[in-house]
Design a protein around this motif. Structure first.
Motif, PDB file in Angstrom:
ATOM      1  N   ARG A  31       0.829  -1.209   0.000  1.00 46.65           N
ATOM      2  CA  ARG A  31       0.000   0.000   0.000  1.00 46.65           C
ATOM      3  C   ARG A  31       0.861   1.256   0.000  1.00 46.65           C
ATOM      4  O   ARG A  31       0.550   2.243  -0.672  1.00 46.65           O
ATOM      5  N   ALA A  35       0.898   4.023  -3.027  1.00 41.91           N
ATOM      6  CA  ALA A  35       0.606   5.420  -2.717  1.00 41.91           C
ATOM      7  C   ALA A  35       1.752   6.346  -3.095  1.00 41.91           C
ATOM      8  O   ALA A  35       1.555   7.555  -3.252  1.00 41.91           O
ATOM      9  N   ASP A  60      -7.659  -2.375  -3.141  1.00 40.00           N
ATOM     10  CA  ASP A  60      -7.066  -1.190  -2.519  1.00 40.00           C
ATOM     11  C   ASP A  60      -5.924  -0.636  -3.369  1.00 40.00           C
ATOM     12  O   ASP A  60      -5.819   0.583  -3.584  1.00 40.00           O
ATOM     13  N   LEU A  64      -5.438   2.908  -5.742  1.00 36.74           N
ATOM     14  CA  LEU A  64      -4.314   3.838  -5.583  1.00 36.74           C
ATOM     15  C   LEU A  64      -3.558   4.058  -6.897  1.00 36.74           C
ATOM     16  O   LEU A  64      -2.589   4.814  -6.935  1.00 36.74           O
TER      17      LEU A  64
END
Length: 208
Positions: A31, A35, A60, A64
């Motif tokens: 993640r 990001a 997820d 992003l």
């Protein structure tokens, strides 16, 4: 590096391989990578898309802006890892894969030692041999490899090996970073039953 920016402004590019990528630590790293600009994430585990949480993590990461490939690949299996890397050129490797059986050294037999060190040590060695020069080669090591840790004989040795491998790569002029983490909160090995309490009693508060 500027205060508050531990990466020194570094941003991932190209294809990033995260071993153990759907586990507690690997997912959090994935993640962060997405990001911060990683356009393609290759996440390995032993079960592929069937791994717990894989679908949610993919959603997820896609939100992003990253393209996601989840690959069933045991990095301790050199041939399987070679096939994976042959199909795609990676620019960054983050090696988070590992297991720990919590066994005292007197109770650790050769098979048990090999089982604990396979993912950490064999996986790291294979990644080193099969990838060559990279933008970043990051090994998730542990404080257990620095001062040892009760009940983690094989795990401590495996992480000390990662620290040595990073030094060896840097001596060859290649990029490498081994991060000797303490216990993580919210996932990973430290979240197992009884482990959190065991660590806190010894003054090791899990990091958020």
């Amino acid at each position: 590096w500027p205060a508050g920016d531990p990466t020194g402004g570094w941003r991932p590019r190209g294809t990033v391989l995260v071993t153990g990528g759907t586990g507690g630590l690997g997912a959090r790293v994935a993640r962060w990578l997405a990001a911060n600009g990683a356009r393609h994430l290759v996440l390995t585990n032993r079960r592929g898309d069937a791994a717990p949480g894989a679908a949610e993590l993919t959603a997820d990461l896609t939100a992003l802006g990253a393209r996601v490939t989840i690959a069933a690949c045991d990095v301790a299996d050199r041939a399987a890892l070679a096939r994976l890397l042959k199909r795609r050129k990676v620019s960054v490797v983050v090696h988070t894969a590992g297991v720990d059986r919590g066994t005292l050294i007197a109770d650790t037999d050769p098979d048990g030692f090999a089982a604990v060190t396979a993912a950490k040590v064999d996986g790291a060695r294979h990644l080193d041999e099969l990838t060559g020069d990279l933008d970043a080669f990051v090994l998730f090591s542990s404080i257990s490899g620095v001062w040892g840790s009760g009940g983690q004989a094989a795990y401590s040795a495996a992480n000390a090996h990662l620290d040595a491998l990073a030094r060896q790569r840097r001596a060859r002029g290649q990029t490498a970073t081994a991060v000797s983490w303490g216990p993580w909160a919210g996932g990973g090995m430290a979240a197992a039953d009884g482990v959190h309490e065991h660590l806190v009693r010894r003054g090791l508060n899990p990091m958020d």
